[in-house]
Design an enzyme around this catalytic site. Structure first.
Site, short mmCIF file in Angstrom:
data_model
loop_
_atom_site.label_atom_id
_atom_site.label_comp_id
_atom_site.label_asym_id
_atom_site.label_seq_id
_atom_site.Cartn_x
_atom_site.Cartn_y
_atom_site.Cartn_z
N HIS A 132 0.88 -1.46 0.13
CA HIS A 132 -0.09 -0.04 0.01
C HIS A 132 0.75 1.31 -0.12
O HIS A 132 0.12 2.22 -0.37
CB HIS A 132 -0.94 -0.10 1.16
CG HIS A 132 -0.42 0.34 2.64
ND1 HIS A 132 0.10 -0.67 3.39
CD2 HIS A 132 0.03 1.43 3.25
CE1 HIS A 132 0.44 -0.13 4.52
NE2 HIS A 132 0.36 1.19 4.40
N ASP A 176 0.03 -7.62 1.60
CA ASP A 176 0.70 -6.36 1.45
C ASP A 176 2.16 -6.02 1.67
O ASP A 176 2.77 -5.24 2.40
CB ASP A 176 0.11 -5.57 2.95
CG ASP A 176 0.25 -4.28 2.68
OD1 ASP A 176 0.38 -3.57 1.73
OD2 ASP A 176 0.16 -3.37 4.06
N SER A 202 4.87 2.60 7.81
CA SER A 202 4.40 1.47 6.99
C SER A 202 5.68 1.10 6.38
O SER A 202 6.02 1.87 5.52
CB SER A 202 3.19 1.71 6.24
OG SER A 202 2.02 1.93 6.94
#
Length: 489
Positions: A139, A169, A243
């Site tokens: 993402h 992911d 992230s």
């Protein structure tokens, strides 16, 4: 001045251990807020802040020695690890819509551009210094038109996208740079609840930041909106921009890739100690598959199943209301080869408890084709153990492989994040203009929920439902939140 340590005694060793644990835990207070798991993705990369200088408050210095005992510190380990964690900057061209569509006169009158550049920030981890391989979250780089990586030493290089797996992911990039430092990988299967861990990334674009905590849980797979799940849960602060960063143990080895934190009040409400990371073993497996062929292959039993509720548990004589009851076994599947039957209840797989049908699907999605699986089953109320090798799950099918009336359409598995919202079926990936499928009204982005050949949950079921070549082929389709039927001619 150098201070020598006194001879080690049981009391002094215990004191050092206590100080080490206290110091490591203290690092966790330096971060602020966490990301919320959204329904359509596990987390969002942090939007890039305006280009202004950030100021960071100075931290009070701790003494080097307390009562003659050297203070423990994570600094020596972090000096080795920090150069391997990078900042990831992405750019994406976004179409700017107007109330009058693409009217060029309206755009000129009001100065509305056709496109704008959306920028976001994330983090990444160098896992192979020789080849310049960087792991991050899907993402973080999804739909990006350009990706740049900023190294810890200040160098900025353009990244080459090698592939990604949205359902776990994980994304893989390569950077053309010399003198890189990589983080060695730990065996994340050996991680235990209570182990100390350190999260490293670039939260909110303020610069490289370290937080720490403990492993709160392993094997988390019940989070809303994410794909296939086997998360490490930690109370180390994982913030927007973290992230794709590193979760390391106190030896400086990579145990996970930070992916999200959870806060029901939103990402700006503050950190509540619910952070999640993808285990290093899983991320490394995805990396190796992307390097080998650019595609992630998954195993499947080839069954349909449903949750065991109280009525089913009573009817089958089960002591607990849990498990996945087999409702269909597809011919030629791994389940058929192993002798699984409709009505069998799967309670565990490879020793991992199976709570419901979703947990069984999640387990299969994290296995490779040909993986050996041992299932604990209840059949007619009696325990049974079944061992089988999984078959490869199809990722996409052309309409011509299924039925001539579907010519021109390509079908794919639904993203696992959509399945966790309650959807079941297959995704229409694309439809060729003017094709037979297009003439019947099928469009790219449609979700096929059922057909005149029966209901199904995935591509394997879709193919099986069409094996009889029904005289009339009718599809029940979900489009834009509304369902309807299409007669395929």
């Amino acid at each position: 001045m150098q201070h020598s340590s006194p001879p080690s005694t049981p009391r002094s060793s215990a004191r050092r251990t206590l100080l080490a644990l206290s110091a490591a835990a203290a690092f966790g207070g330096f971060a602020a807020t966490g990301m919320q798991l959204m329904l359509d993705r596990p987390a969002a990369a942090e939007p890039a802040p305006p280009a202004t200088a950030a100021t960071v408050p100075a931290a009070a210095a701790l003494p080097n020695v307390v009562n003659g005992t050297p203070m423990p510190s994570l600094a020596p380990m972090l000096k080795r690890v920090l150069p391997a964690v990078v900042s990831v900057n992405t750019e994406q061209r976004v179409r700017v819509n107007t109330p009058f569509g693409d009217d060029p006169v309206f755009r000129r009158m009001f100065g509305i551009p056709e496109e704008r550049i959306a920028r976001s920030l994330g983090s990444g981890v160098i896992v192979d210094a020789q080849r310049g391989l960087v792991l991050t979250n899907n993402h973080v780089v999804e739909n990006a038109d350009a990706v740049q990586v900023q190294l810890a030493d200040g160098r900025t290089v353009k990244a080459e996208f090698l592939g990604s797996d949205p359902d776990t992911d994980v994304a893989l990039m390569r950077i053309p740079a010399q003198n890189l430092v990589a983080i060695p990988l730990a065996n994340s299967d050996q991680l235990q609840i209570g182990d100390f861990v350190v999260a490293i990334g670039n939260p909110f674009g303020v610069g490289q930041t370290v937080t720490s905590g403990i492993v709160s849980a392993v094997g988390r797979n019940n989070l809303p909106g994410a794909g296939y799940q086997n998360f490490i849960q930690t109370d180390a602060s994982i913030n927007p921009g973290n992230s794709g960063g590193a979760l390391v143990n106190l030896n400086g080895e990579l145990v996970g890739i930070n992916t999200a934190s959870f806060n029901p009040r939103g990402s700006m409400a503050g950190n509540i100690g619910l952070g999640f990371a993808i285990p290093a073993n899983l991320a490394n497996s995805i990396k190796n598959q992307l390097l080998a062929g650019g595609v992630v292959r998954r195993g499947t039993l080839g069954i349909d199943s449903q949750d065991v509720d109280a009525r089913i548990a009573k009817g089958l004589g089960l002591a607990e209301t849990r498990g996945a009851v087999v409702t269909r076994v597809y011919p030629g599947s791994a389940a058929a080869d192993a002798g699984l039957r409709v009505g069998d209840v799967i309670l565990s797989a490879n020793g991992q408890a199976i709570a419901n049908a979703e947990a069984l699907r999640n387990f299969q999605g994290l296995q490779a084709p040909n993986a050996r699986v041992v299932l604990d089953v209840r059949r007619d109320g009696k325990p049974l153990q079944v061992t089988t090798g999984l078959h490869e799950a199809p990722k996409a099918l052309a309409g011509t492989q299924l039925d001539p009336r579907l010519t021109g359409a390509n079908f794919a598995e639904l993203p696992e994040s959509l399945r966790r919202q309650g959807l079941s079926g297959v995704l229409v990936e694309s439809v060729a203009r003017g094709s037979r499928a297009a003439q019947s009204g099928l469009r790219g982005g449609d979700v096929v929920l059922a057909s005149s050949g029966g209901e199904f949950s995935d591509l394997t079921g879709f193919r099986a439902a069409l094996q009889g070549t029904p005289e009339q082929l009718v599809l029940r389709v979900l489009r834009g939140g509304r369902s309807g039927t299409l007669l395929m001619r």
